[in-house]
Design an enzyme around this catalytic site. Structure first.
Site, PDB file in Angstrom:
ATOM      1  N   GLY A   1       0.827  -1.199   0.000  1.00 46.88           N
ATOM      2  CA  GLY A   1       0.000   0.000   0.000  1.00 46.88           C
ATOM      3  C   GLY A   1       0.863   1.251   0.000  1.00 46.88           C
ATOM      4  O   GLY A   1       2.041   1.217  -0.365  1.00 46.88           O
TER       5      GLY A   1
ATOM      6  N   HIS B   1     -16.058   4.504  11.385  1.00 49.54           N
ATOM      7  CA  HIS B   1     -16.525   5.514  10.439  1.00 49.54           C
ATOM      8  C   HIS B   1     -18.026   5.610  10.602  1.00 49.54           C
ATOM      9  O   HIS B   1     -18.711   4.593  10.628  1.00 49.54           O
ATOM     10  CB  HIS B   1     -16.176   5.117   9.000  1.00 49.54           C
ATOM     11  CG  HIS B   1     -16.283   6.274   8.059  1.00 49.54           C
ATOM     12  ND1 HIS B   1     -17.495   6.801   7.695  1.00 49.54           N
ATOM     13  CD2 HIS B   1     -15.345   7.020   7.434  1.00 49.54           C
ATOM     14  CE1 HIS B   1     -17.285   7.829   6.875  1.00 49.54           C
ATOM     15  NE2 HIS B   1     -15.986   7.977   6.712  1.00 49.54           N
TER      16      HIS B   1
ATOM     17  N   ARG C   1     -15.360  12.287  13.996  1.00 43.26           N
ATOM     18  CA  ARG C   1     -15.975  10.992  13.714  1.00 43.26           C
ATOM     19  C   ARG C   1     -16.513  10.273  14.945  1.00 43.26           C
ATOM     20  O   ARG C   1     -17.559   9.651  14.881  1.00 43.26           O
ATOM     21  CB  ARG C   1     -14.948  10.071  13.052  1.00 43.26           C
ATOM     22  CG  ARG C   1     -14.702  10.444  11.633  1.00 43.26           C
ATOM     23  CD  ARG C   1     -13.624   9.583  11.029  1.00 43.26           C
ATOM     24  NE  ARG C   1     -13.463  10.012   9.642  1.00 43.26           N
ATOM     25  CZ  ARG C   1     -12.580   9.509   8.811  1.00 43.26           C
ATOM     26  NH1 ARG C   1     -11.774   8.557   9.213  1.00 43.26           N
ATOM     27  NH2 ARG C   1     -12.489   9.936   7.575  1.00 43.26           N
TER      28      ARG C   1
ATOM     29  N   ARG D   1      -8.125   9.476  15.004  1.00 46.67           N
ATOM     30  CA  ARG D   1      -7.464  10.008  13.813  1.00 46.67           C
ATOM     31  C   ARG D   1      -8.298  11.111  13.170  1.00 46.67           C
ATOM     32  O   ARG D   1      -9.473  10.938  12.913  1.00 46.67           O
ATOM     33  CB  ARG D   1      -7.247   8.890  12.791  1.00 46.67           C
ATOM     34  CG  ARG D   1      -6.721   9.378  11.461  1.00 46.67           C
ATOM     35  CD  ARG D   1      -6.409   8.226  10.542  1.00 46.67           C
ATOM     36  NE  ARG D   1      -7.588   7.559  10.020  1.00 46.67           N
ATOM     37  CZ  ARG D   1      -8.285   7.981   8.967  1.00 46.67           C
ATOM     38  NH1 ARG D   1      -7.957   9.097   8.349  1.00 46.67           N
ATOM     39  NH2 ARG D   1      -9.325   7.290   8.541  1.00 46.67           N
TER      40      ARG D   1
END
Length: 528
Positions: free
Chosen positions: A15, A238, A285, A381
């Site tokens: 990645g 999320h 979030r 985050r």
């Protein structure tokens, strides 16, 4: 006997973090990159949002640093946050040079805004930034003669001093043992330096936006080898994953809320976020995910609605072409009707402890990206800081390896993988059953809202499963599913132990038994 492969540097993961490290190292060294499945199957390709950087007139590094610290509930390491934020604009420039086609307006980059940011600072490629970044990095890696890309290798464990033919207790890492899906054999890959870039542990949960391979492999391997693991209780959920029984883990990007989307109760159309936070849909979030979780549990719903139809069809299609097209395939027209959404596990903020050079506790072993705990994210985050961390720490690890190359000895002789005392499995159903069980109790007991009682129940289940899985692992040949199951359980254990250890609510760790936040923020650090 299994094959042994020798390279100068070994990178586990293809990645953003792994390929950034590989491309920087390949200027001087021969690098082998191992991928668990296809080369573009990791989390990077799934990242819709974008990359955060200070590029707007009037925005400042100080402001991006503050936003990151606020989202992270003070648990971040300020020096790390400063390092990452200050390196962000240069990272964007390098990606543009590699050919990432960032959206522009005239001659300037188009910037969007996401929850928790005080400015527009997210560069993006429509709503499929990760895919564009993955393609650009892969093309550059494929074109580089010093990089060997090897797909379909499931790493089992780090090869350390314990595996030397002349046993030593030095604790050094010399590479990995990996299962080759094509040959069904275990192979040994050795190197002077190894970089872990294996991603997070999202698949320990029933609902997750992470790709199927995010089973905490790097975290579990590093823990077994002797690295400290930190802040695993900080699992980001999320708020808006598509609720659809056919389609698993399709994410509806944060930017839909950033550009005017409202969260509503199905049936009544009541917009509930202003009841929970003055920032409404633009709250961080963890706040939004808890609010949705609260309404779903309170009203016995399967999902809530996310509605951006009031912004007009042209606006929606222009800003979210990928999501719009995908939803149309499922008979949902987001220009006219709301999208059913649920929270889902999204990002592992904790992981293998590293310093600002990407070094772990073990000599010769580095880590970068979601597998690591660098001090950037703290207790939560900030949106679009994740790809950024991959570029900055992938490069930092590469620079440190290059600068200290003289300190890395060639690997000694390492014992080959021993399969002499195991048989082929006769009960694959055991793996499937245990996998499902872990993901279900983690979702129910170690989810968005926690209690000590629920966490203790999860710990009890883990203890029972550990005996079963260890017994199974000891008697049968490894398969990719068994390797992943073993790592999933290890990751679940690290999450639950960390969550039980934290006697407060902070950021993503919210417990009804300790709703207050303690005056001083302290990392949860587990010692092997």
């Amino acid at each position: 006997m299994a094959e042994a492969h020798i390279s100068e540097v070994l990178v586990i993961g293809s990645g953003a973090a792994g390929l950034t490290a590989a491309l920087n190292l390949a200027e001087r060294f021969k690098v082998t990159v191992l991928a668990k499945g296809a080369l573009n199957e990791g989390s990077t390709a799934w990242a819709q949002g974008g990359i955060a950087a200070v590029l707007e007139p009037g925005d400042t590094f100080e402001s991006h640093i503050e936003d990151t610290m606020i989202a992270g509930a003070g648990l971040n390491d300020r020096a790390t946050v400063e390092m990452v934020v200050e390196n962000a604009p240069a990272a964007i420039q390098r990606l543009a040079k590699l050919g990432v086609p960032f959206n522009t307006e005239g001659n300037t980059l188009h910037l969007t805004r996401e929850g928790g940011h005080s400015h527009r600072r997210i560069v993006h490629v429509d709503d499929a930034t990760g895919w564009a970044v993955q393609e650009a990095l892969l093309n550059a890696a494929r074109a580089n003669p010093n990089i060997t890309l090897v797909p379909d290798l499931v790493v089992i464990d780090l090869a350390t001093s314990r595996h030397e033919i002349r046993y030593s207790g030095a604790g050094q890492v010399w590479g990995v043992y990996a299962f080759n899906r094509k040959t069904n054999r275990v192979e040994l890959f050795t190197a002077r330096a190894t970089v872990l870039a294996t991603g997070g542990a999202g698949r320990t949960y029933l609902f997750s936006t992470a790709p199927r391979g995010a089973t905490g492999d790097g975290i579990a391997m590093a823990w077994r080898a002797g690295c400290r693991i930190s802040n695993m209780e900080m699992m980001q959920f999320h708020p808006t994953c598509l609720y659809n029984l056919e389609v698993k883990n399709f994410l509806i990007t944060e930017a839909v809320r950033g550009e005017g989307g409202h969260l509503k109760i199905p049936g009544t159309g009541y917009r509930f976020m202003p009841d929970f936070d003055p920032r409404a849909e633009l709250a961080p979030r963890d706040v939004v995910a808890r609010a949705i979780d609260h309404e779903i549990k309170r009203l016995g719903l399967d999902y809530v609605h996310l509605d951006i139809s009031q912004m007009g069809a042209e606006f929606v299609k222009h800003h979210f072409p990928t999501i719009h097209a995908r939803l149309l395939d499922l008979d949902i027209d987001m220009t006219k009707e709301p999208i059913p959404v649920v929270p889902a596990q999204h990002y592992t903020c904790g992981g293998v402890v590293i310093d600002r050079d990407g070094r772990t506790d073990l000599p010769n072993l580095y880590a970068a990206g979601e597998v690591s705990q660098s001090g950037l994210h703290g207790a939560n985050r900030l949106a679009s800081n994740s790809l950024l961390e991959c570029f900055v720490f992938g490069e930092a690890a590469a620079h440190h390896i290059a600068a200290h190359w003289g300190d890395f000895a060639p690997p000694p002789a390492i014992r080959p993988w021993d399969e002499s005392r195991v048989a082929d499995s006769d009960e694959e159903v055991v793996i499937k059953q245990n996998w499902t069980e872990i993901r279900r109790f983690m979702w129910n007991y170690v989810g968005i809202v926690r209690t000590t009682k629920r966490l203790e129940r999860a710990a009890h289940r883990i203890k029972v499963l550990r005996d079963e899985i260890n017994d199974y692992y000891g008697h049968f040949r490894v398969t990719p599913d068994l390797i992943e199951l073993r790592n999933l359980l290890e990751s679940a254990d690290l999450i639950v132990r960390s969550a039980l250890h934290r006697k407060e609510s902070r950021g993503l760790h919210y417990t009804l038994d300790y709703p207050e936040t303690l005056p001083v923020a302290v990392d949860t650090i587990l010692m092997p």
